[in-house]
Design a protein around this motif. Structure first.
Motif, PDB file in Angstrom:
ATOM      1  N   GLY A 159      37.379  48.070  43.270  1.00 20.69           N
ATOM      2  CA  GLY A 159      38.246  47.045  43.850  1.00 20.69           C
ATOM      3  C   GLY A 159      37.581  46.329  45.013  1.00 20.69           C
ATOM      4  O   GLY A 159      37.718  45.110  45.163  1.00 20.69           O
ATOM      5  N   TYR A 160      36.841  47.079  45.820  1.00 27.30           N
ATOM      6  CA  TYR A 160      36.111  46.487  46.947  1.00 27.30           C
ATOM      7  C   TYR A 160      35.068  45.492  46.433  1.00 27.30           C
ATOM      8  O   TYR A 160      34.972  44.368  46.934  1.00 27.30           O
ATOM      9  CB  TYR A 160      35.448  47.597  47.765  1.00 27.30           C
ATOM     10  N   ILE A 161      34.313  45.887  45.429  1.00 29.82           N
ATOM     11  CA  ILE A 161      33.275  45.012  44.865  1.00 29.82           C
ATOM     12  C   ILE A 161      33.904  43.769  44.243  1.00 29.82           C
ATOM     13  O   ILE A 161      33.423  42.641  44.454  1.00 29.82           O
ATOM     14  CB  ILE A 161      32.428  45.781  43.830  1.00 29.82           C
ATOM     15  N   GLU A 162      34.988  43.959  43.507  1.00 29.69           N
ATOM     16  CA  GLU A 162      35.679  42.824  42.892  1.00 29.69           C
ATOM     17  C   GLU A 162      36.244  41.872  43.945  1.00 29.69           C
ATOM     18  O   GLU A 162      36.198  40.650  43.769  1.00 29.69           O
ATOM     19  CB  GLU A 162      36.787  43.312  41.961  1.00 29.69           C
ATOM     20  N   MET A 163      36.773  42.431  45.022  1.00 31.30           N
ATOM     21  CA  MET A 163      37.304  41.595  46.097  1.00 31.30           C
ATOM     22  C   MET A 163      36.178  40.778  46.728  1.00 31.30           C
ATOM     23  O   MET A 163      36.335  39.583  46.998  1.00 31.30           O
ATOM     24  CB  MET A 163      38.003  42.462  47.147  1.00 31.30           C
ATOM     25  N   LYS A 164      35.041  41.409  46.946  1.00 25.30           N
ATOM     26  CA  LYS A 164      33.882  40.720  47.524  1.00 25.30           C
ATOM     27  C   LYS A 164      33.421  39.574  46.610  1.00 25.30           C
ATOM     28  O   LYS A 164      33.151  38.464  47.078  1.00 25.30           O
ATOM     29  CB  LYS A 164      32.750  41.732  47.734  1.00 25.30           C
ATOM     30  N   GLU A 165      33.386  39.840  45.312  1.00 24.21           N
ATOM     31  CA  GLU A 165      32.989  38.810  44.345  1.00 24.21           C
ATOM     32  C   GLU A 165      34.002  37.669  44.317  1.00 24.21           C
ATOM     33  O   GLU A 165      33.622  36.494  44.229  1.00 24.21           O
ATOM     34  CB  GLU A 165      32.843  39.422  42.954  1.00 24.21           C
ATOM     35  N   HIS A 166      35.281  38.000  44.397  1.00 21.92           N
ATOM     36  CA  HIS A 166      36.332  36.979  44.410  1.00 21.92           C
ATOM     37  C   HIS A 166      36.207  36.072  45.639  1.00 21.92           C
ATOM     38  O   HIS A 166      36.298  34.847  45.515  1.00 21.92           O
ATOM     39  CB  HIS A 166      37.713  37.652  44.379  1.00 21.92           C
TER      40      HIS A 166
ATOM     41  N   ALA B 291      33.528  35.486  47.347  1.00 25.46           N
ATOM     42  CA  ALA B 291      32.312  34.679  47.195  1.00 25.46           C
ATOM     43  C   ALA B 291      32.575  33.503  46.253  1.00 25.46           C
ATOM     44  O   ALA B 291      32.144  32.370  46.529  1.00 25.46           O
ATOM     45  CB  ALA B 291      31.166  35.542  46.669  1.00 25.46           C
ATOM     46  N   ALA B 292      33.273  33.743  45.145  1.00 28.06           N
ATOM     47  CA  ALA B 292      33.581  32.685  44.186  1.00 28.06           C
ATOM     48  C   ALA B 292      34.475  31.617  44.801  1.00 28.06           C
ATOM     49  O   ALA B 292      34.368  30.432  44.465  1.00 28.06           O
ATOM     50  CB  ALA B 292      34.245  33.282  42.940  1.00 28.06           C
ATOM     51  N   GLU B 293      35.347  32.024  45.716  1.00 22.02           N
ATOM     52  CA  GLU B 293      36.258  31.090  46.385  1.00 22.02           C
ATOM     53  C   GLU B 293      35.608  30.430  47.598  1.00 22.02           C
ATOM     54  O   GLU B 293      36.199  29.553  48.219  1.00 22.02           O
ATOM     55  CB  GLU B 293      37.530  31.823  46.827  1.00 22.02           C
ATOM     56  N   GLY B 294      34.416  30.905  47.976  1.00 22.85           N
ATOM     57  CA  GLY B 294      33.734  30.366  49.152  1.00 22.85           C
ATOM     58  C   GLY B 294      34.370  30.793  50.463  1.00 22.85           C
ATOM     59  O   GLY B 294      34.229  30.117  51.480  1.00 22.85           O
ATOM     60  N   LYS B 295      35.065  31.909  50.438  1.00 20.95           N
ATOM     61  CA  LYS B 295      35.748  32.397  51.629  1.00 20.95           C
ATOM     62  C   LYS B 295      34.915  33.499  52.297  1.00 20.95           C
ATOM     63  O   LYS B 295      34.205  34.240  51.620  1.00 20.95           O
ATOM     64  CB  LYS B 295      37.123  32.979  51.264  1.00 20.95           C
ATOM     65  N   PRO B 296      35.014  33.607  53.618  1.00 19.13           N
ATOM     66  CA  PRO B 296      34.282  34.682  54.300  1.00 19.13           C
ATOM     67  C   PRO B 296      34.881  36.049  53.948  1.00 19.13           C
ATOM     68  O   PRO B 296      36.098  36.204  53.842  1.00 19.13           O
ATOM     69  CB  PRO B 296      34.469  34.368  55.785  1.00 19.13           C
ATOM     70  N   PHE B 297      34.009  37.005  53.727  1.00 18.31           N
ATOM     71  CA  PHE B 297      34.416  38.362  53.361  1.00 18.31           C
ATOM     72  C   PHE B 297      33.984  39.316  54.461  1.00 18.31           C
ATOM     73  O   PHE B 297      32.830  39.308  54.880  1.00 18.31           O
ATOM     74  CB  PHE B 297      33.760  38.768  52.037  1.00 18.31           C
ATOM     75  N   VAL B 298      34.895  40.131  54.927  1.00 19.99           N
ATOM     76  CA  VAL B 298      34.600  41.097  55.973  1.00 19.99           C
ATOM     77  C   VAL B 298      34.098  42.383  55.312  1.00 19.99           C
ATOM     78  O   VAL B 298      34.834  43.043  54.587  1.00 19.99           O
ATOM     79  CB  VAL B 298      35.855  41.393  56.834  1.00 19.99           C
TER      80      VAL B 298
END
Length: 136
Positions: free
Chosen positions: A48-55, A57-64
């Protein structure tokens, strides 16, 4: 990288769940994981963490980014580490009867706060002793 608490708990149906600390506001997302075993739940959580990070990135949003510190309820800890500890060994280590520990593993009884503290202190003391071992 943020260090975030992730809680592992056994559900009333016998399955396990992992979730991030809901009071931690350092993350801009939430993650959960579920499974029939602790291992499955943690793996689902990591996915879930990896998928959230990929999501993000795809949306161009900063990921913590986060590093997770796992906190177990007693049943989850005992179930996960039963491949390393026997109930007889845990009984000798904690002074809690083997039958009582079995009830905690199976979820038929819940330990008191005092018993949880006793298990926690015993496990940490054992780990500290192991940490001091030197082989020649």
């Amino acid at each position: 990288m943020n260090k975030v608490k992730a809680f592992i708990e056994r559900g009333t149906d016998g399955t396990y769940g992992v979730y991030v600390d809901l009071e931690d506001t350092s993350l801009n997302y939430g993650i959960i994981g579920d499974g029939k075993t602790v291992q499955e739940a943690v793996e689902d959580f990591r996915e879930g963490y990896i998928e959230m990070k990929e999501h993000f990135a795809a949306e161009g949003k900063p990921f913590v980014e986060a590093e997770f510190e796992y906190h177990y309820d007693t049943a989850s800890f005992l179930q996960y580490y039963m491949t390393y500890f026997s109930l007889a060994g845990l009984s000798r280590l904690t002074g809690i009867h083997q039958g009582q520990l079995s009830h905690y593993v199976n979820g038929t009884r819940n330990p008191s706060k005092q018993t949880i503290l006793r298990i926690d202190n015993s496990i940490h003391s054992f780990a500290e002793n192991l940490n001091r071992v030197q082989f020649v």
